[in-house]
Design an enzyme around this catalytic site. Structure first.
Site, PDB file in Angstrom:
ATOM      1  N   ARG A   1      12.353 -18.474   6.341  1.00  0.00           N
ATOM      2  CA  ARG A   1      13.579 -19.284   6.251  1.00  0.00           C
ATOM      3  C   ARG A   1      14.817 -18.451   6.582  1.00  0.00           C
ATOM      4  O   ARG A   1      15.751 -18.946   7.228  1.00  0.00           O
ATOM      5  CB  ARG A   1      13.692 -19.913   4.863  1.00  0.00           C
ATOM      6  CG  ARG A   1      12.616 -20.973   4.667  1.00  0.00           C
ATOM      7  CD  ARG A   1      12.792 -21.718   3.378  1.00  0.00           C
ATOM      8  NE  ARG A   1      14.089 -22.380   3.310  1.00  0.00           N
ATOM      9  CZ  ARG A   1      14.555 -22.958   2.215  1.00  0.00           C
ATOM     10  NH1 ARG A   1      13.832 -22.953   1.107  1.00  0.00           N
ATOM     11  NH2 ARG A   1      15.732 -23.544   2.220  1.00  0.00           N
TER      12      ARG A   1
ATOM     13  N   HIS B   1      23.647 -23.556  -5.225  1.00  0.00           N
ATOM     14  CA  HIS B   1      22.207 -23.265  -5.262  1.00  0.00           C
ATOM     15  C   HIS B   1      21.903 -21.842  -4.823  1.00  0.00           C
ATOM     16  O   HIS B   1      20.767 -21.544  -4.452  1.00  0.00           O
ATOM     17  CB  HIS B   1      21.439 -24.270  -4.400  1.00  0.00           C
ATOM     18  CG  HIS B   1      21.501 -25.675  -4.922  1.00  0.00           C
ATOM     19  ND1 HIS B   1      21.058 -26.769  -4.215  1.00  0.00           N
ATOM     20  CD2 HIS B   1      21.957 -26.177  -6.108  1.00  0.00           C
ATOM     21  CE1 HIS B   1      21.245 -27.868  -4.933  1.00  0.00           C
ATOM     22  NE2 HIS B   1      21.798 -27.533  -6.075  1.00  0.00           N
TER      23      HIS B   1
ATOM     24  N   CYS C   1      13.428  -3.514  -6.377  1.00  0.00           N
ATOM     25  CA  CYS C   1      14.771  -3.365  -6.940  1.00  0.00           C
ATOM     26  C   CYS C   1      15.156  -1.884  -6.986  1.00  0.00           C
ATOM     27  O   CYS C   1      14.446  -1.089  -7.598  1.00  0.00           O
ATOM     28  CB  CYS C   1      14.818  -3.966  -8.337  1.00  0.00           C
ATOM     29  SG  CYS C   1      16.411  -3.691  -9.153  1.00  0.00           S
TER      30      CYS C   1
HETATM   31 ZN    ZN Z   1      15.888  -4.505 -11.246  1.00  0.00          ZN
END
Ligand code: ZN
Length: 311
Positions: free
Chosen positions: A76, A127, A198
């Site tokens: 997407r 959103h 992350c």
């Molecule tokens: Zn994190």
């Protein structure tokens, strides 16, 4: 001659109202981006490979198979980056630059308003967006990276292309993206090592910063909207663009704006899209493509819309 239809009110009276307006709210949905040509995966037949797109847009789906969910969102992001902001995105961005009291609320996650350089303080992403990356441990870690337009996010998420010979001069033999929304195009399974991690907690994966089914809308965004609606000064206009605005909280904003003095202008393809609460005297309804209608409506205030050449 314009190819859109004026079903309520007329364009001259809209221009008069806009000229005297200081505070304008726009509420935008998929119809804003329609002519940019993005797949939406909505409604019946909204399948990505064999998956109902809705079933991939949940925290549970990400937990169960983050590789599959990332392949869906990698696709997407890639498709959204192939699309270009249309004249309506550019016109709204220009109105924002010229009118400090203009706020644009959008339900779209496609990043096209951002790429039209809509001032961020005047763009509320109800959103979220495909182009924010956030830590999957949303509440614990809170890491987020805004407007990351990298494609692919990791090498394993590159959309495969047909193996055309890059040395050929034949334009039609240039490598084409394969349509991985089609189950007949093979896709490898991915493991967590292939996915973005992350950088802050280093423990969890990053995920797309969109609001998934079952999740709260972003509190900061809702607060910004409340603050705008609560200001003492009246709201002059609310533009409802390419959305049926029948789902809360969006549906409630039309009524709230009316209560605050706003006249309502609806811009939609579907002539049956009546705003929540029905029509009132002084409303406008322009039926057709937002990419054509919005620049025409805003022209007296913003002039001709300049759409940058594709690069
Ligand atoms: Zn994190």
């Amino acid at each position: 001659m314009p190819s859109f239809k004026t079903l309520r009110g007329d364009i001259a009276s809209f221009h008069d109202a806009l000229k005297d307006s200081k505070r304008v709210l726009a509420l935008c949905g998929a119809g804003l981006s329609a002519s940019s040509g993005l797949p939406t995966f909505r409604g019946a037949g909204g399948l990505w490979r064999t998956h109902d797109a809705v079933s991939l847009a949940t925290p549970g789906a990400f937990e169960a198979d983050p590789g599959l969910v990332w392949q869906f969102y990698g696709y997407r992001r890639h498709m959204a980056l192939q699309a270009q902001p249309n004249p309506a995105h550019h016109a709204l961005a220009e109105l924002a630059r010229r009118m400090p009291g203009f706020q644009c609320l959008t339900q779209n996650v496609d990043g096209l308003s951002q790429r039209a350089e809509h001032p961020r303080a005047q763009l509320q992403l109800l959103h979220g967006t495909l182009f924010d990356l956030i830590c999957a441990n949303k509440r614990g870690c809170r890491y987020s990276r805004v407007d990351d337009f990298t494609d692919p996010v990791t090498p394993a998420l590159a959309v495969p292309t047909s193996g055309a010979d890059p040395t050929t001069n034949e334009a039609r033999e240039v490598a084409q993206d394969l349509d991985i929304s089609d189950i007949n195009v093979p896709l490898p399974g991915l493991s967590p090592e292939d996915l973005p991690r992350c950088p802050k907690c280093k423990k969890n994966l990053l995920r797309p910063g969109v609001v998934w089914f079952g999740e709260q809308l972003p509190v900061k965004v809702l607060d910004n909207i409340e603050e705008y609606l609560d200001e003492e000064e009246k709201i002059d206009l609310i533009l409802v663009i390419g959305t049926s605005a029948k789902v809360y909280p969006a549906a409630g904003y039309v009524g709230r704006a009316r209560d605050h003095g706003a006249r309502v202008a609806v811009i939609n393809m579907d002539e049956n899209d009546v705003p929540a609460g029905g029509w009132k005297e002084g409303d406008w309804f322009f039926q057709g493509d937002a990419a054509e209608i919005i620049p025409a409506l805003l022209k007296p205030t913003i002039g001709e819309v300049a759409v940058p050449a594709r690069v």
